[in-house]
Scaffold this motif. Structure first.
Motif, PDB file in Angstrom:
ATOM      1  N   THR A 121       0.869  -1.170   0.000  1.00 17.40           N
ATOM      2  CA  THR A 121       0.000   0.000   0.000  1.00 17.40           C
ATOM      3  C   THR A 121       0.908   1.223   0.000  1.00 17.40           C
ATOM      4  OG1 THR A 121      -1.710  -1.213   1.192  1.00 17.40           O
ATOM      5  CG2 THR A 121      -1.891   1.184   1.201  1.00 17.40           C
ATOM      6  N   ASP A 122       1.439   1.533  -1.195  1.00 22.88           N
ATOM      7  CA  ASP A 122       2.289   2.707  -1.361  1.00 22.88           C
ATOM      8  C   ASP A 122       2.097   3.250  -2.778  1.00 22.88           C
ATOM      9  OD1 ASP A 122       4.008   1.305  -3.154  1.00 22.88           O
ATOM     10  OD2 ASP A 122       5.311   0.690  -1.517  1.00 22.88           O
ATOM     11  N   ALA A 123       2.663   4.410  -3.020  1.00 21.19           N
ATOM     12  CA  ALA A 123       2.423   5.118  -4.288  1.00 21.19           C
ATOM     13  C   ALA A 123       2.857   4.326  -5.512  1.00 21.19           C
ATOM     14  CB  ALA A 123       3.125   6.472  -4.269  1.00 21.19           C
ATOM     15  N   THR A 124       3.811   3.410  -5.363  1.00 22.65           N
ATOM     16  CA  THR A 124       4.255   2.639  -6.525  1.00 22.65           C
ATOM     17  C   THR A 124       3.295   1.511  -6.891  1.00 22.65           C
ATOM     18  OG1 THR A 124       5.588   1.100  -5.196  1.00 22.65           O
ATOM     19  CG2 THR A 124       6.681   3.115  -5.999  1.00 22.65           C
ATOM     20  N   ASN A 125       2.312   1.225  -6.029  1.00 19.97           N
ATOM     21  CA  ASN A 125       1.389   0.123  -6.279  1.00 19.97           C
ATOM     22  C   ASN A 125      -0.070   0.566  -6.238  1.00 19.97           C
ATOM     23  OD1 ASN A 125       0.917  -2.719  -6.766  1.00 19.97           O
ATOM     24  ND2 ASN A 125       0.190  -2.842  -4.657  1.00 19.97           N
ATOM     25  N   LEU A 126      -0.315   1.857  -6.241  1.00 20.82           N
ATOM     26  CA  LEU A 126      -1.690   2.365  -6.175  1.00 20.82           C
ATOM     27  C   LEU A 126      -2.001   3.221  -7.394  1.00 20.82           C
ATOM     28  CD1 LEU A 126      -1.765   3.476  -2.437  1.00 20.82           C
ATOM     29  CD2 LEU A 126      -2.790   1.406  -3.407  1.00 20.82           C
ATOM     30  N   ALA A 127      -3.250   3.134  -7.855  1.00 18.34           N
ATOM     31  CA  ALA A 127      -3.683   3.957  -8.988  1.00 18.34           C
ATOM     32  C   ALA A 127      -5.186   4.169  -8.889  1.00 18.34           C
ATOM     33  CB  ALA A 127      -3.338   3.281 -10.313  1.00 18.34           C
ATOM     34  N   PRO A 128      -5.656   5.347  -9.318  1.00 20.95           N
ATOM     35  CA  PRO A 128      -7.099   5.589  -9.298  1.00 20.95           C
ATOM     36  C   PRO A 128      -7.780   4.885 -10.473  1.00 20.95           C
ATOM     37  CG  PRO A 128      -5.962   7.496 -10.194  1.00 20.95           C
ATOM     38  CD  PRO A 128      -4.908   6.517  -9.774  1.00 20.95           C
ATOM     39  N   LEU A 129      -8.808   4.100 -10.173  1.00 21.80           N
ATOM     40  CA  LEU A 129      -9.627   3.476 -11.211  1.00 21.80           C
ATOM     41  C   LEU A 129     -11.083   3.805 -10.933  1.00 21.80           C
ATOM     42  CD1 LEU A 129      -8.152  -0.141 -11.581  1.00 21.80           C
ATOM     43  CD2 LEU A 129      -7.742   1.839 -13.040  1.00 21.80           C
ATOM     44  N   CYS A 130     -11.790   4.266 -11.959  1.00 28.34           N
ATOM     45  CA  CYS A 130     -13.221   4.489 -11.782  1.00 28.34           C
ATOM     46  C   CYS A 130     -13.865   3.145 -11.473  1.00 28.34           C
ATOM     47  CB  CYS A 130     -13.844   5.128 -13.029  1.00 28.34           C
ATOM     48  SG  CYS A 130     -13.955   4.012 -14.448  1.00 28.34           S
ATOM     49  N   ARG A 131     -15.067   3.172 -10.946  1.00 24.19           N
ATOM     50  CA  ARG A 131     -15.723   1.926 -10.543  1.00 24.19           C
ATOM     51  C   ARG A 131     -15.828   0.940 -11.709  1.00 24.19           C
ATOM     52  NH1 ARG A 131     -18.348   0.896  -5.760  1.00 24.19           N
ATOM     53  NH2 ARG A 131     -16.611   2.223  -5.157  1.00 24.19           N
ATOM     54  N   GLY A 132     -16.118   1.428 -12.901  1.00 19.76           N
ATOM     55  CA  GLY A 132     -16.241   0.544 -14.058  1.00 19.76           C
ATOM     56  C   GLY A 132     -14.934  -0.134 -14.411  1.00 19.76           C
ATOM     57  N   HIS A 133     -13.828   0.627 -14.458  1.00 18.32           N
ATOM     58  CA  HIS A 133     -12.530   0.037 -14.780  1.00 18.32           C
ATOM     59  C   HIS A 133     -12.015  -0.842 -13.642  1.00 18.32           C
ATOM     60  CE1 HIS A 133     -12.283   3.159 -18.040  1.00 18.32           C
ATOM     61  NE2 HIS A 133     -12.055   2.017 -18.659  1.00 18.32           N
TER      62      HIS A 133
END
Length: 94
Positions: free
Chosen positions: A35-47
């Motif tokens: 749980t860090d910036a290198t493994n997190l990304a914003p995804l909309c609910r659909g994606h």
């Protein structure tokens, strides 16, 4: 993270703002993903749903780029819209 909108936006042009997205672990947390910036990304609910319930694959690349591979094997690179700030404890260079 570094993305101002949905990281799943490619190839269909999704533009949901990051603040309205789920924050997704590229490598699932329960599979050992950090749980860090290198493994997190914003995804909309659909994606986010597509990532977890279809054969789309996502891998993190250096610099915040995401490599998305379609079920047909086509690869899409999603570049961050802005860089992740890096904070250090080094003294200023002046």
């Amino acid at each position: 993270m570094g993305l101002a909108s949905c990281a799943g936006r490619h190839p269909d042009g999704c533009g949901i703002p990051a603040d309205r997205c789920d924050i997704d672990h590229t490598i699932d947390w329960h599979h050992g993903g950090a749980t860090d910036a290198t493994n997190l990304a914003p995804l909309c609910r659909g994606h986010h749903t597509l990532k977890h319930h279809t054969d789309w694959q996502v891998r993190s690349q250096p610099g915040g780029t995401l490599e998305r591979t379609s079920p047909a094997g086509r690869v899409y690179l999603v570049q961050p819209e802005r860089r992740i700030p890096r904070f250090t404890t080094d003294p200023p260079p002046f």
